[in-house]
Design an enzyme around this catalytic site. Structure first.
Site, mmCIF file in Angstrom:
data_model
loop_
_atom_site.group_PDB
_atom_site.id
_atom_site.type_symbol
_atom_site.label_atom_id
_atom_site.label_comp_id
_atom_site.label_asym_id
_atom_site.label_seq_id
_atom_site.Cartn_x
_atom_site.Cartn_y
_atom_site.Cartn_z
ATOM 1 N N CYS A 1 -6.258 -8.412 -9.351
ATOM 2 C CA CYS A 1 -5.610 -8.182 -10.630
ATOM 3 C C CYS A 1 -4.514 -7.142 -10.491
ATOM 4 O O CYS A 1 -4.061 -6.838 -9.398
ATOM 5 C CB CYS A 1 -6.652 -7.687 -11.650
ATOM 6 S SG CYS A 1 -8.188 -8.658 -11.681
ATOM 7 N N ASP B 1 -17.803 -8.549 -9.353
ATOM 8 C CA ASP B 1 -18.046 -7.564 -8.292
ATOM 9 C C ASP B 1 -17.613 -6.169 -8.728
ATOM 10 O O ASP B 1 -18.136 -5.163 -8.247
ATOM 11 C CB ASP B 1 -17.311 -7.971 -7.010
ATOM 12 C CG ASP B 1 -15.811 -8.102 -7.212
ATOM 13 O OD1 ASP B 1 -15.406 -8.742 -8.206
ATOM 14 O OD2 ASP B 1 -15.034 -7.597 -6.381
ATOM 15 N N ILE C 1 4.440 -21.914 7.316
ATOM 16 C CA ILE C 1 5.884 -21.783 7.114
ATOM 17 C C ILE C 1 6.594 -22.311 8.355
ATOM 18 O O ILE C 1 6.276 -21.898 9.476
ATOM 19 C CB ILE C 1 6.288 -20.320 6.888
ATOM 20 C CG1 ILE C 1 5.623 -19.771 5.618
ATOM 21 C CG2 ILE C 1 7.806 -20.185 6.803
ATOM 22 C CD1 ILE C 1 5.794 -18.268 5.445
#
EC number: 6.3.5.4
Length: 671
Positions: A2, A104, A301
């Site tokens: 977050c 968690d 990539i």
């Protein structure tokens, strides 16, 4: 995973503004598009906010942060992942703890209430940053994980302390100053930063493995920094001799890496893997596939340059594991077209457009609805994979070799390192007296950047240049290093320690990691940076990390059964995007950006650079009289010049609090 933010005002009666808290969350919506929350602790002057990316406990309401403890004493905002949390929850539940979520994150409050912060930190395994306010003690703790995988910034305003996951989060607060420091500008131009610093005046990072404690006393806030973990290699005299049992270390590395991977497969959403042509990401994919016994999605990539493209080997590994392989092919136009947006996310300059490539890859990961990937970052740091480590081992750790063997080493080093001269390796030997005093030599990893100082100093605007004419960037960095962690260590250990404290945290985990991954709401989990694995890796003797001229020997042997033959035998190739000078189209894209951000008008308006020197730098780059390795160095310097001008545009010229408020309004995020 977050984004977090918070305010701790000096006066308890000064209640933080609710909409400012929401705006701080909104400007990092990319870190947490699945919801937001804020909590104000009444009569404390303290409040936190949070933007949520739901990976564990997907319930939008139940998992919403910030969390307040049942007794109302603790306030928590957490970014990252704690592994092995189910076992810890079970232990705490047996002791009478009551959990309100399946997250968690909640374990922190219960551990802290029972054991205090020092003991709590010993339990925490993973990548994390969090703010924790203790009302009874009237203090706040800002905590960052051991390697600095997750970012955490803070500043002291006239009203109090403001913190957040990104610089722009702090800048969304109207009291936070937004201006470059001259030292910060200097370090942006030479790539390597002073640990704990940023480009901006008065804005700091919580160093990896540290806690910043903010305590209110008599209406004033006191800040205190404390280290709880460090990279601690054994004393050189403690290593076993050449007759050591290799098999024990090979098995130990295999066991600890497998455990680290298995922990990082924990999620309530699908988990994929980044895959290049190196043994690091290939090992992670192989162990992930073996652990899940299902097809794992792998993301690669590909560059339009045979010298830099690793897709053939990555494809061989994907086929061997039965992975579903997604290849993103990039050409010259793609990288600089997205340079400006990437700098908005990295919040620091970048010397190579690999950061842009990683940004574009995370975009594609997001588009196929993946939120989590495992990555190979950290392997080179633990097992001595970079060209700089081989060079330092040769120069400082193999003094006993006969001349014939040293000549063979030297020839091989020159051959293998030609692509990196001017960027990852210095064009010529550079000596920093401060580093030599601190650790006996100047590590090869910092030489290319410190050697740019003579190029960077004239680029600084004349009215600022006097401020740093006597400034020694090498000394500023060396002064932050813990002498106790260097004293008595093997030269290779000293070199790795410096890289981990500078390049890993300031570059690889920033513009090559979290910032460009979370730009597209994608969580990267570097299994090699599990601290249990790292602490074991520190005990591996140097001659098993680099054996002969084979880097990462012990890891290579530990993963031998998983790797295709070509990869097992392949030497380390540092993953980079092709520099601008290698492609006329790419160089034209640089020139186009320069017309906007390095024009005379733009340079003079920002007041950061000397326009005459900017012109001379471009003229030198376009000259036929400079060597290839000098062009590589100039490519990096030009990227940095563009970077500081773009940073000024994003965060100084632009009114960030207004942008944050507009973003909150667009999202419908209202207090």
């Amino acid at each position: 995973m977050c984004g977090i933010a918070g305010i701790f005002n000096q006066r308890t009666e000064q209640t933080p503004d609710a909409q400012t808290l929401v705006n701080m969350a909104a400007i990092m919506h990319h870190r947490g598009p699945d919801g937001y929350g804020f909590k104000i602790m009444e009569d404390t002057g303290v409040a936190f906010s949070h933007a949520r990316l739901s990976i564990i406990d997907l319930n939008e309401v139940r998992g919403r942060q910030p969390f307040i403890s049942d007794d109302g004493n603790l306030l928590l905002a957490h970014n990252g992942e704690f592994y092995d949390f189910k076992r810890i929850r079970a232990d705490l539940t047996a002791q009478g703890a009551r959990f309100r979520t399946k997250s968690d994150s909640e374990i922190v409050m219960h551990l802290y209430a029972r054991e205090g912060l020092e003991e709590t930190l010993k339990h925490l395994r993973g990548e994390f940053a969090f703010g924790l306010y203790d009302k009874s003690e009237d203090c706040m703790y800002l905590v960052r994980d051991r390697f600095g995988i997750k970012p955490l910034y803070y500043t002291h305003t006239p009203d109090g302390v403001v913190f957040g996951s990104e610089l722009k989060v702090l800048f969304a607060h109207p009291s936070v100053k937004r201006e470059f420091s001259t030292e910060g500008l200097y370090h942006q131009l030479i790539q390597v930063m002073v640990p704990g610093s940023t480009a901006f005046d008065g804005i700091y990072q919580v160093p990896p493995g540290h806690v910043v404690k903010v305590k209110r006393r008599n209406g004033q806030l006191e800040l205190e920094e404390h280290k709880y973990w460090d990279v601690d290699f054994p004393q050189e005299s403690e290593y076993p001799g050449d007759d050591v049992d290799e098999a024990t270390y090979i098995e130990g590395v295999r066991k600890h890496l497998l455990e680290a991977v298995q922990h990082r497969l924990t999620a309530d959403v699908p988990v994929g893997c980044y895959l290049s042509g190196g043994i690091d990401s290939c090992a992670i994919l192989g162990l992930s596939a073996a652990s899940t016994q299902t097809s794992v999605k792998a993301f690669t990539i590909g560059f339009d340059s045979d010298e830099y493209d690793e897709t053939p080997i990555a494809s061989e590994m994907a086929e061997a594991t039965g992975a579903e392989h997604h290849i993103m092919r990039l050409n010259a136009d793609d990288l600089y077209d997205h340079f400006v947006k990437t700098i908005w996310h990295t919040e620091r300059t970048i010397y190579n457009t690999l950061g842009v490539a990683k940004y574009l890859m995370s975009q594609q990961v997001n588009e196929v609805n993946y939120k989590v990937v495992l990555t190979g970052e950290g392997s080179d740091e633990l097992f001595a994979g970079y060209p700089a480590f081989r060079k330092d081992m040769f120069l400082h750790g193999l003094d006993h070799l006969p001349d014939s063997e040293r000549a063979a080493w030297q020839e091989l080093l020159e051959k293998n390192n030609r692509l990196f001269k001017g960027a990852m390796l210095a064009r010529e030997e550079h000596v920093s007296p401060a580093f030599n005093t601190k650790m006996g030599f100047t590590p090869s990893c910092v030489q290319p950047w410190l050697s740019c100082a003579s190029v960077a100093l004239p680029l600084i605007a004349e009215h600022r240049r006097d401020e740093v004419k006597d400034y020694d960037p090498g000394k500023a960095i060396a002064d932050t290093l813990d002498e106790d962690m260097l004293k008595g260590r093997h030269p290779l250990d000293r070199a790795q320690y410096v890289w981990i404290k500078t390049m890993l945290e300031g570059q690889i985990l920033t513009w090559g990691g979290d910032r460009v991954d979370m730009a597209n709401s994608m969580e990267a989990r570097p299994a090699f940076l599990d601290h249990h694995l790292a602490e074991y890796a520190f005990t591996v003797p140097p001659h098993l990390r680099i054996k002969g001229n084979k880097e990462k020997y012990v890891l290579r042997e530990a993963m031998k059964g998983l790797l295709p033959e070509t990869l097992y035998k392949r030497e380390k190739f540092a993953f980079m995007a092709p520099p601008a000078h290698t492609d006329p189209k790419k160089w034209q894209a640089v020139v186009k950006l320069a017309e906007q951000f390095l024009s005379k008008e733009a340079v003079e308006e920002a007041g950061l650079l000397d326009y005459a020197e900017v012109e001379r730098t471009f003229a030198k780059h376009e000259s036929d009289d400079v060597s290839i390795d000098e062009k590589v160095q100039l490519d990096a310097v030009i990227n940095h010049m563009l970077g500081v001008q773009i940073l000024h545009h994003h965060f100084v010229k632009t009114d960030v609090p207004v942008v944050a408020a507009q973003r909150a309004k667009e999202l419908g995020w209202l207090a």
